[in-house]
Design a protein around this motif. Structure first.
Motif, mmCIF file in Angstrom:
data_model
loop_
_atom_site.group_PDB
_atom_site.id
_atom_site.type_symbol
_atom_site.label_atom_id
_atom_site.label_comp_id
_atom_site.label_asym_id
_atom_site.label_seq_id
_atom_site.Cartn_x
_atom_site.Cartn_y
_atom_site.Cartn_z
ATOM 1 N N TYR A 36 0.884 -1.190 -0.022
ATOM 2 C CA TYR A 36 0.065 0.061 -0.133
ATOM 3 C C TYR A 36 0.929 1.204 -0.118
ATOM 4 O O TYR A 36 0.498 1.921 -1.036
ATOM 5 C CB TYR A 36 -0.981 -0.009 1.123
ATOM 6 N N GLU A 39 3.281 1.882 -3.105
ATOM 7 C CA GLU A 39 2.465 2.127 -4.280
ATOM 8 C C GLU A 39 1.966 3.699 -4.241
ATOM 9 O O GLU A 39 1.667 4.459 -5.233
ATOM 10 C CB GLU A 39 1.292 1.309 -4.415
ATOM 11 N N SER A 183 -4.714 -1.746 1.198
ATOM 12 C CA SER A 183 -5.287 -1.460 -0.101
ATOM 13 C C SER A 183 -6.781 -1.779 0.064
ATOM 14 O O SER A 183 -7.753 -0.918 -0.519
ATOM 15 C CB SER A 183 -4.845 -2.065 -1.100
#
Length: 347
Positions: A36, A39, A183
């Motif tokens: 998470y 990114e 996420s």
């Protein structure tokens, strides 16, 4: 001396803040088992590094499986066209053959290139040259997987960052649904923001049940509570219903149950040392649990004093092994959960 634990959320927020101001490092190594934050940072760099008008000339995004180290270094050593900098992003860099050879560039990176090395669910070897060279000249962000017991607290902080608050029960239910997948929580929060009424900034259990598709009525979250209060009929009913679910897998239940009984064990140990602990001492023993749940654990330690709590933790280790096929898959996962629940009630 033990290494200090890095606050990954704070570090990621600082990097995002810097790149939005136009302050870039020459190299970013974004890695870790939890994707998470790597990114999130990578997206912020891509969104802010190069003007839309010059992306065709000064932005290169490639994947480790498709390129060689030589191609990446060649791209990084180019000079930008009619701009102050260029951006080179290598996604899934863990698939790049001879990844360590990127250290040849990272030892002396160009000031006019921003190189992003994004490793998905993997990390560079900290003993080797790539990690050490980026640490000297650029930014390293490593994002480890969160632990189950950390998730409700993380969710509460995440919601604060989004301008929301979330009830403790709702945070626990969302944590049970998402596990340690940050996420998934971000995606579900985006969905909630679209459907909760205007002006409403508090997310409740009802909001989670209605919009995420998970029911508190038959959740492991409720099972742990039934065990805490030693409500035998409720615990067996919940275990039977949860175990009968088509997607149920034993490890998904053992993990939160282990966290629960490990907290009880730590709280038992605290009460032996200090029968009247402060709120801060309780919070430390209960691994940062929201004080909203302290009363439940005051009851739980009466039903599971130290020896019983130790036996429960040992039992959960056994059933973690069985749930992962340790008995050759001879017993169905749902039956294992009911069997485990009965044993926990009869300690």
């Amino acid at each position: 001396m033990a290494a200090q634990k890095v606050n990954v959320a704070a570090l990621a927020a600082k990097i995002v803040e810097d790149v939005r101001k136009g302050d870039f490092a020459p190299v970013y190594l974004l890695m870790g088992d939890e994707p998470y934050y790597p990114e999130l940072v990578c997206k912020a760099i891509v969104d802010n590094c190069i003007d839309e008008s010059s992306k065709d000339f000064n932005e290169t995004v490639c994947y480790g499986v498709d390129v060689t180290v030589e191609q990446v270094i060649t791209a990084a050593r180019r000079y930008p066209m009619m701009a102050d900098r260029q951006l080179v992003v290598v996604k899934d860099a863990q698939l790049l053959k001879n990844l360590e050879q990127l250290s040849l560039y990272c030892a002396e990176p160009l000031d006019t290139t921003v190189l992003v090395i994004l490793m998905r669910k993997d990390s560079a070897d900290k003993r080797k040259a790539l990690y050490k060279s980026v640490l000297k000249c650029g930014v390293v962000l490593e994002s480890p997987v969160m632990r189950d017991y950390e998730m409700p607290f993380w969710i509460e902080n995440y919601y604060k960052g989004r301008g929301l608050s979330i009830d403790a029960d709702a945070a626990g239910l969302l944590a049970e649904y998402a596990g340690t997948d940050l996420s998934t929580i971000a995606v579900e929060t985006d969905k909630l923001l679209k459907v909760i009424p205007d002006g409403s900034r508090v997310v409740t259990v009802s909001d989670i049940e209605k919009n995420v598709g998970v029911s508190r009525q038959f959740s492991v979250f409720e099972l742990t509570k039934a065990l805490s209060y030693h409500r035998s009929s409720d615990a067996i009913r919940l275990a039977t219903h949860i175990g009968a679910g088509a997607k149920f897998r034993m490890p998904s239940a053992v993990s939160p149950l282990f966290t629960h009984f490990y907290r009880i064990l730590r709280y038992d140990a605290l009460l032996l040392r200090n029968p009247r602990p402060s709120e801060a001492e309780k919070g430390a023993a209960l691994l940062g649990l929201n004080r909203y749940f302290f009363n439940e654990y005051d009851v739980a330690v009466r039903h599971y004093p130290l020896k019983k709590a130790m036996a429960a933790v040992s039992l959960l280790c056994d059933y973690d092994y069985l749930g992962k096929g340790g008995d050759g898959g001879a017993t169905e996962d749902g039956d294992l959960l009911v069997e485990l629940t009965l044993k926990l009630l009869n300690l």
